[in-house]
Design an enzyme around this catalytic site. Structure first.
Site, PDB file in Angstrom:
ATOM      1  N   ARG A  81       0.826  -1.213   0.000  1.00 49.08           N
ATOM      2  CA  ARG A  81       0.000   0.000   0.000  1.00 49.08           C
ATOM      3  C   ARG A  81       0.862   1.265   0.000  1.00 49.08           C
ATOM      4  O   ARG A  81       0.439   2.312  -0.478  1.00 49.08           O
ATOM      5  CB  ARG A  81      -0.985  -0.030   1.188  1.00 49.08           C
ATOM      6  CG  ARG A  81      -1.876   1.190   1.264  1.00 49.08           C
ATOM      7  CD  ARG A  81      -3.200   0.928   1.991  1.00 49.08           C
ATOM      8  NE  ARG A  81      -3.068   0.107   3.166  1.00 49.08           N
ATOM      9  CZ  ARG A  81      -2.578   0.524   4.336  1.00 49.08           C
ATOM     10  NH1 ARG A  81      -2.158   1.760   4.489  1.00 49.08           N
ATOM     11  NH2 ARG A  81      -2.505  -0.313   5.356  1.00 49.08           N
ATOM     12  N   TYR A 120     -16.109  14.557 -16.985  1.00 49.47           N
ATOM     13  CA  TYR A 120     -16.511  13.155 -16.907  1.00 49.47           C
ATOM     14  C   TYR A 120     -17.531  13.047 -15.750  1.00 49.47           C
ATOM     15  O   TYR A 120     -17.289  13.556 -14.657  1.00 49.47           O
ATOM     16  CB  TYR A 120     -15.283  12.284 -16.654  1.00 49.47           C
ATOM     17  CG  TYR A 120     -15.628  10.854 -16.336  1.00 49.47           C
ATOM     18  CD1 TYR A 120     -16.323  10.069 -17.256  1.00 49.47           C
ATOM     19  CD2 TYR A 120     -15.288  10.288 -15.114  1.00 49.47           C
ATOM     20  CE1 TYR A 120     -16.668   8.755 -16.957  1.00 49.47           C
ATOM     21  CE2 TYR A 120     -15.620   8.979 -14.812  1.00 49.47           C
ATOM     22  CZ  TYR A 120     -16.317   8.228 -15.739  1.00 49.47           C
ATOM     23  OH  TYR A 120     -16.650   6.938 -15.445  1.00 49.47           O
ATOM     24  N   ASP A 125      -7.154  16.930 -16.303  1.00 54.62           N
ATOM     25  CA  ASP A 125      -7.340  15.525 -16.686  1.00 54.62           C
ATOM     26  C   ASP A 125      -6.901  15.388 -18.138  1.00 54.62           C
ATOM     27  O   ASP A 125      -7.531  15.935 -19.045  1.00 54.62           O
ATOM     28  CB  ASP A 125      -8.820  15.150 -16.507  1.00 54.62           C
ATOM     29  CG  ASP A 125      -9.100  13.680 -16.824  1.00 54.62           C
ATOM     30  OD1 ASP A 125      -8.392  13.112 -17.678  1.00 54.62           O
ATOM     31  OD2 ASP A 125     -10.033  13.118 -16.234  1.00 54.62           O
ATOM     32  N   LYS A 173      -7.662   3.955 -20.006  1.00 59.44           N
ATOM     33  CA  LYS A 173      -7.973   4.255 -21.403  1.00 59.44           C
ATOM     34  C   LYS A 173      -6.743   4.041 -22.294  1.00 59.44           C
ATOM     35  O   LYS A 173      -6.270   2.935 -22.395  1.00 59.44           O
ATOM     36  CB  LYS A 173      -8.540   5.674 -21.494  1.00 59.44           C
ATOM     37  CG  LYS A 173      -9.655   5.962 -20.468  1.00 59.44           C
ATOM     38  CD  LYS A 173     -10.855   5.090 -20.728  1.00 59.44           C
ATOM     39  CE  LYS A 173     -12.067   5.326 -19.839  1.00 59.44           C
ATOM     40  NZ  LYS A 173     -11.927   5.687 -18.460  1.00 59.44           N
TER      41      LYS A 173
HETATM   42  N1  PLP Z   1     -11.440  10.930 -16.648  1.00 60.92           N
HETATM   43  C1  PLP Z   1     -11.989  10.723 -17.851  1.00 60.92           C
HETATM   44  C2  PLP Z   1     -11.826  11.763 -18.919  1.00 60.92           C
HETATM   45  C3  PLP Z   1     -12.717   9.551 -18.110  1.00 60.92           C
HETATM   46  O1  PLP Z   1     -13.263   9.364 -19.320  1.00 60.92           O
HETATM   47  C4  PLP Z   1     -12.850   8.597 -17.064  1.00 60.92           C
HETATM   48  C5  PLP Z   1     -13.598   7.347 -17.287  1.00 60.92           C
HETATM   49  O2  PLP Z   1     -14.241   7.150 -18.285  1.00 60.92           O
HETATM   50  C6  PLP Z   1     -12.271   8.863 -15.813  1.00 60.92           C
HETATM   51  C7  PLP Z   1     -11.565  10.033 -15.644  1.00 60.92           C
HETATM   52  C8  PLP Z   1     -12.388   7.889 -14.673  1.00 60.92           C
HETATM   53  O3  PLP Z   1     -11.484   6.851 -14.857  1.00 60.92           O
HETATM   54  P1  PLP Z   1     -11.669   5.363 -14.261  1.00 60.92           P
HETATM   55  O4  PLP Z   1     -12.850   4.765 -14.951  1.00 60.92           O
HETATM   56  O5  PLP Z   1     -10.366   4.710 -14.587  1.00 60.92           O
HETATM   57  O6  PLP Z   1     -11.881   5.520 -12.806  1.00 60.92           O
END
Ligand code: PLP
Length: 403
Positions: free
Chosen positions: A69, A122, A194, A219
């Site tokens: 951890r 998101y 992000d 992704k």
């Molecule tokens: N940020 C973006 C732009 C996303 O498209 C997503 C998920 O689709 C996330 C964050 C969240 O990621 P996770 O599904 O790996 O928790």
């Protein structure tokens, strides 16, 4: 390769080599999956020093491991690689993109602080800010970051974070990262970006002045749709604080196996991203000329409203696009039920093409007015364009769009 020399090398070389050296014990060429929870200390003094270092953010763990951890060699290889790729000092891997995003907010924000976020986030990130950060006393507001005056007007004395994605999901709106950084300058406000859609191959927000970058590594970084994972990148002090004050207490740790999958995915990031983009551009041009389509959102198209902005801050446009069907809800549903090569699924950034129609699937339960206010119109379709032969993607869409 873990020394500073790798920082001076090209991006593709960094993808293959950064953070990874042959295993000193066995010579294994690939970083092993260190599937262990705990680590033997050399002696009591060594154990005591590790604990003291781990909880002193100015130092951090450099002389061994305590417990997975707190850190693990496979995780660390991934963190070193991504720190190099995003041109940051350090990185911290998480069990998901949401674990990375939520942990960054939990470190920066205290009750009474204001979070200003873009109005097109998101969905789960938006929900986290509203449901969790507000519950613990933060003030959250949203505005359209693509108009910088909105950001300037919405800053308060209590503002501690400016948060956005660029491009956004699913409309592919782009935000001028340098302009947002300028607004935050000298105000003790952190700019958190992000960068999931662009990946460090196309865009490095830290170089543009942002303080912290977060990714859903689920992704493009993993690339093959086989690991839920996240990562945050920033200064060494910020990342050490994130590890000892939040990550260690919240426990959103990436498993060694998932860290290994992301490490493997990253080796091919440049070739995949080039192909995703090339195919996305071809598919965007095809859709633009199709009679069933009323508009296409792809920042690579010269008519995209922020085409010049993305060109000024990124070296490419990514592999996600969305489009509006003239036939609205019914046309979207028909397309979803007709595709044979594209997979009807959420997520993005996999090697194969994923398609989704929010109105009939992911957002079917959201009241229509609310959905439309969020930009998810009846005929909107999102496509994560894969790296298949583009003629096959187009012929699948063509047959799905036929009357
Ligand atoms: N940020 C973006 C732009 C996303 O498209 C997503 C998920 O689709 C996330 C964050 C969240 O990621 P996770 O599904 O790996 O928790």
């Amino acid at each position: 390769m873990v020394d500073d020399k790798i920082r001076g090398m090209g991006f593709a070389t960094q993808c293959c080599h950064a953070g990874q050296a042959c295993d000193p014990l066995t010579g294994a060429h690939n970083t092993p999956i260190y599937q262990t929870t705990t680590y033997a200390f050399r002696d009591v003094d060594h154990g005591a020093k590790l604990f003291s270092d781990a909880f002193t953010p100015e130092i951090g763990l450099t002389d061994g491991y305590i417990y997975t951890r707190f850190g693990n060699p496979t995780q660390n290889a991934l963190e070193e690689k991504v720190a190099v790729l995003e041109k940051g000092e350090a990185a911290l891997a998480f069990s998901s993109g949401m674990a990375a995003i939520s942990s960054v907010f939990l470190l920066i924000v205290k009750p009474g602080d204001h979070i200003l976020a873009d109005n097109s986030l998101y969905g789960t990130a938006r929900d986290f800010l509203i449901q969790i950060m507000q519950k613990f006393g933060a003030i959250v507001s949203f505005t359209d970051f693509s108009e910088i005056e909105n950001v300037e007007k919405s800053i308060r004395n209590e503002t501690k974070v400016l948060y956005f994605e660029s491009p956004t999901n699913p409309k592919l709106k782009c935000v001028d990262i340098r302009a947002v950084v300028k607004v935050a300058r000298n105000k003790n406000i952190k700019v958190v970006v992000d960068n999931t859609f662009m990946t460090p191959y196309f865009q490095n927000p830290l170089v543009l002045g942002a303080d912290v970058v977060v990714h859903s590594a689920t992704k493009y970084m993993t690339g093959h749709g086989d690991s839920i994972s996240g990562i945050a990148i920033g200064s060494r002090l910020f990342i050490n604080e994130l590890r000892c004050l939040v990550h260690n207490n919240m426990g959103g740790v990436i498993s060694p196996f998932n860290a290994w999958l992301v490490l493997r995915g990253l080796k091919t990031l440049p070739v995949r991203m080039r192909m995703h983009q090339q195919n996305a551009m071809t598919v965007a041009e095809f859709l633009k000329s199709h009679p069933a389509v009323s508009s296409v959102n792809y920042p690579g198209l010269p008519e995209h409203p922020q085409h010049d902005i993305i060109k000024s801050q990124a070296s490419g446009f990514g592999g996600v696009l969305s489009f509006e069907l003239k036939g609205g809800y019914d046309a979207g549903k028909k397309l979803m039920n007709s595709v044979k090569l594209c997979t009807l699924a959420v997520s993005l950034g996999d090697v194969d093409t994923l398609i989704e129609h929010p109105a009939s699937t992911t957002h079917a339960v959201v009241p229509r007015e609310e959905r439309i206010a969020a930009g998810l119109t009846d005929g909107l379709v999102r496509l994560s364009v894969g790296i298949e032969d583009v003629e096959d993607i187009i012929s699948d869409l063509k047959q799905g769009l036929e009357e």
